[in-house]
Design a protein around this motif. Structure first.
Motif, mmCIF file in Angstrom:
data_model
loop_
_atom_site.group_PDB
_atom_site.id
_atom_site.type_symbol
_atom_site.label_atom_id
_atom_site.label_comp_id
_atom_site.label_asym_id
_atom_site.label_seq_id
_atom_site.Cartn_x
_atom_site.Cartn_y
_atom_site.Cartn_z
ATOM 1 N N MET A 137 0.844 -1.168 0.000
ATOM 2 C CA MET A 137 0.000 0.000 0.000
ATOM 3 C C MET A 137 0.893 1.236 0.000
ATOM 4 S SD MET A 137 -3.182 0.885 2.557
ATOM 5 C CE MET A 137 -3.817 -0.770 2.378
ATOM 6 N N GLY A 138 0.487 2.252 -0.750
ATOM 7 C CA GLY A 138 1.262 3.482 -0.842
ATOM 8 C C GLY A 138 0.990 4.418 0.319
ATOM 9 N N ALA A 139 1.682 5.532 0.320
ATOM 10 C CA ALA A 139 1.516 6.541 1.366
ATOM 11 C C ALA A 139 0.155 7.233 1.222
ATOM 12 C CB ALA A 139 2.632 7.572 1.284
ATOM 13 N N PRO A 140 -0.531 7.498 2.322
ATOM 14 C CA PRO A 140 -1.818 8.192 2.229
ATOM 15 C C PRO A 140 -1.628 9.646 1.802
ATOM 16 C CG PRO A 140 -1.189 7.875 4.520
ATOM 17 C CD PRO A 140 -0.166 7.168 3.684
ATOM 18 N N PHE A 141 -2.683 10.204 1.238
ATOM 19 C CA PHE A 141 -2.648 11.602 0.828
ATOM 20 C C PHE A 141 -4.052 12.177 0.943
ATOM 21 C CE2 PHE A 141 -3.328 9.036 -2.912
ATOM 22 C CZ PHE A 141 -4.346 9.677 -3.592
ATOM 23 N N TRP A 142 -4.138 13.513 0.902
ATOM 24 C CA TRP A 142 -5.423 14.213 0.925
ATOM 25 C C TRP A 142 -5.971 14.255 -0.486
ATOM 26 C CZ3 TRP A 142 -7.842 15.808 5.249
ATOM 27 C CH2 TRP A 142 -7.086 15.933 6.405
ATOM 28 N N VAL A 143 -7.283 14.064 -0.627
ATOM 29 C CA VAL A 143 -7.927 14.195 -1.919
ATOM 30 C C VAL A 143 -9.132 15.108 -1.746
ATOM 31 C CG1 VAL A 143 -9.339 12.101 -1.662
ATOM 32 C CG2 VAL A 143 -8.815 12.959 -3.929
ATOM 33 N N LEU A 144 -9.315 16.004 -2.694
ATOM 34 C CA LEU A 144 -10.375 16.999 -2.597
ATOM 35 C C LEU A 144 -11.103 17.074 -3.932
ATOM 36 C CD1 LEU A 144 -11.768 19.255 -0.995
ATOM 37 C CD2 LEU A 144 -9.895 20.766 -1.653
ATOM 38 N N ALA A 145 -12.392 16.723 -3.934
ATOM 39 C CA ALA A 145 -13.204 16.822 -5.149
ATOM 40 C C ALA A 145 -13.546 18.283 -5.393
ATOM 41 C CB ALA A 145 -14.481 15.995 -4.986
ATOM 42 N N SER A 146 -13.520 18.676 -6.658
ATOM 43 C CA SER A 146 -13.742 20.079 -6.999
ATOM 44 C C SER A 146 -14.470 20.197 -8.324
ATOM 45 C CB SER A 146 -12.394 20.790 -7.089
ATOM 46 O OG SER A 146 -12.533 22.071 -7.625
ATOM 47 N N GLU A 147 -15.316 21.212 -8.431
ATOM 48 C CA GLU A 147 -15.979 21.505 -9.702
ATOM 49 C C GLU A 147 -15.034 22.233 -10.651
ATOM 50 O OE1 GLU A 147 -18.911 20.219 -10.547
ATOM 51 O OE2 GLU A 147 -18.812 19.265 -8.576
ATOM 52 N N SER A 149 -5.296 14.352 -15.238
ATOM 53 C CA SER A 149 -6.457 15.233 -15.073
ATOM 54 C C SER A 149 -6.582 15.778 -13.657
ATOM 55 C CB SER A 149 -7.729 14.473 -15.450
ATOM 56 O OG SER A 149 -7.898 13.367 -14.582
ATOM 57 N N VAL A 150 -5.558 15.574 -12.838
ATOM 58 C CA VAL A 150 -5.631 16.077 -11.465
ATOM 59 C C VAL A 150 -4.557 17.127 -11.212
ATOM 60 C CG1 VAL A 150 -6.583 13.905 -10.582
ATOM 61 C CG2 VAL A 150 -4.129 14.299 -10.456
ATOM 62 N N GLN A 151 -4.832 17.955 -10.229
ATOM 63 C CA GLN A 151 -3.886 18.978 -9.778
ATOM 64 C C GLN A 151 -3.275 18.453 -8.477
ATOM 65 O OE1 GLN A 151 -3.860 22.075 -11.615
ATOM 66 N NE2 GLN A 151 -5.196 20.941 -12.971
ATOM 67 N N GLN A 152 -1.973 18.481 -8.369
ATOM 68 C CA GLN A 152 -1.307 17.913 -7.197
ATOM 69 C C GLN A 152 -0.392 18.948 -6.566
ATOM 70 O OE1 GLN A 152 0.180 13.883 -7.651
ATOM 71 N NE2 GLN A 152 2.091 14.491 -6.662
ATOM 72 N N LEU A 153 -0.478 19.076 -5.237
ATOM 73 C CA LEU A 153 0.392 19.968 -4.483
ATOM 74 C C LEU A 153 1.162 19.131 -3.476
ATOM 75 C CD1 LEU A 153 -2.500 21.558 -5.027
ATOM 76 C CD2 LEU A 153 -1.276 23.343 -3.858
ATOM 77 N N THR A 154 2.463 19.368 -3.385
ATOM 78 C CA THR A 154 3.273 18.686 -2.387
ATOM 79 C C THR A 154 3.400 19.606 -1.187
ATOM 80 O OG1 THR A 154 4.475 17.468 -4.075
ATOM 81 C CG2 THR A 154 5.496 17.615 -1.894
ATOM 82 N N LEU A 155 2.894 19.136 -0.056
ATOM 83 C CA LEU A 155 2.892 19.915 1.174
ATOM 84 C C LEU A 155 4.142 19.604 1.984
ATOM 85 C CD1 LEU A 155 -0.850 19.187 2.020
ATOM 86 C CD2 LEU A 155 0.087 21.041 0.630
ATOM 87 N N ASN A 156 4.231 20.160 3.176
ATOM 88 C CA ASN A 156 5.377 19.887 4.050
ATOM 89 C C ASN A 156 5.537 18.399 4.282
ATOM 90 O OD1 ASN A 156 5.835 22.594 4.293
ATOM 91 N ND2 ASN A 156 4.844 22.799 6.276
ATOM 92 N N GLN A 157 6.749 17.975 4.446
ATOM 93 C CA GLN A 157 7.112 16.598 4.750
ATOM 94 C C GLN A 157 6.599 15.633 3.691
ATOM 95 O OE1 GLN A 157 5.485 16.289 8.684
ATOM 96 N NE2 GLN A 157 7.166 17.414 9.603
ATOM 97 N N GLY A 158 6.451 16.122 2.446
ATOM 98 C CA GLY A 158 6.097 15.265 1.335
ATOM 99 C C GLY A 158 4.638 14.865 1.236
ATOM 100 N N GLN A 159 3.788 15.374 2.105
ATOM 101 C CA GLN A 159 2.368 15.043 2.013
ATOM 102 C C GLN A 159 1.797 15.610 0.723
ATOM 103 O OE1 GLN A 159 0.490 16.513 5.535
ATOM 104 N NE2 GLN A 159 1.436 14.999 6.851
ATOM 105 N N GLN A 160 0.807 14.937 0.170
ATOM 106 C CA GLN A 160 0.204 15.346 -1.086
ATOM 107 C C GLN A 160 -1.247 15.774 -0.896
ATOM 108 O OE1 GLN A 160 1.964 15.260 -4.149
ATOM 109 N NE2 GLN A 160 3.662 14.879 -2.756
ATOM 110 N N VAL A 176 -4.296 16.231 -3.533
ATOM 111 C CA VAL A 176 -4.691 15.987 -4.912
ATOM 112 C C VAL A 176 -6.102 16.535 -5.105
ATOM 113 C CG1 VAL A 176 -5.169 14.220 -6.640
ATOM 114 C CG2 VAL A 176 -3.218 13.956 -5.088
ATOM 115 N N ILE A 177 -6.262 17.402 -6.087
ATOM 116 C CA ILE A 177 -7.552 18.035 -6.356
ATOM 117 C C ILE A 177 -8.012 17.556 -7.731
ATOM 118 C CG2 ILE A 177 -8.769 20.224 -6.604
ATOM 119 C CD1 ILE A 177 -6.541 21.469 -4.838
#
Length: 116
Positions: A1-11, A33-44, A46-47
């Protein structure tokens, strides 16, 4: 299993990614088709735009993104200038100061300044 990340649905994923990119001062990477931001400590963060076959309505649950800040007032002002909406005034708590806001699409997030 990969590292967890935040995902945010958007219009409007690109516009919402710009909001978070400017607020957090991190670049946006486009991954298909997604926008990805790398946050502190490598957290992601994904919008993405949800499927029109199975739309996801905005939800106001107990899980929320928390953005720590060294200067809460400044961070709040920056968020408001970029289209966020304050849901309350800044509050002092035993652990620090906080304020709940909504991003431009109505997703709740918490700005937090830890007590020193």
């Amino acid at each position: 299993m990969g590292a967890p990340f935040w995902v945010l649905a958007s219009e409007a994923p690109a516009a919402l990614a710009r909001f978070y990119s400017q607020l957090l001062n991190v670049p946006v990477e486009i991954q298909g088709s997604v926008q990805q931001l790398t946050l502190n400590q490598g957290q992601q963060l994904v919008i993405y735009q949800p499927s029109t076959q199975r739309p996801q309505p905005a939800q106001h649950g107990r899980l929320a993104l928390c953005l720590p800040s060294a200067n809460l007032q400044s961070s709040l002002e920056q968020a408001l200038a970029q289209g966020a909406r304050a849901l309350e005034s800044i509050r002092q708590e035993s652990f620090g100061r906080e304020v709940w806001i909504e991003d431009p699409e109505g997703n709740r997030l918490l700005l937090l300044e830890w007590a020193r």
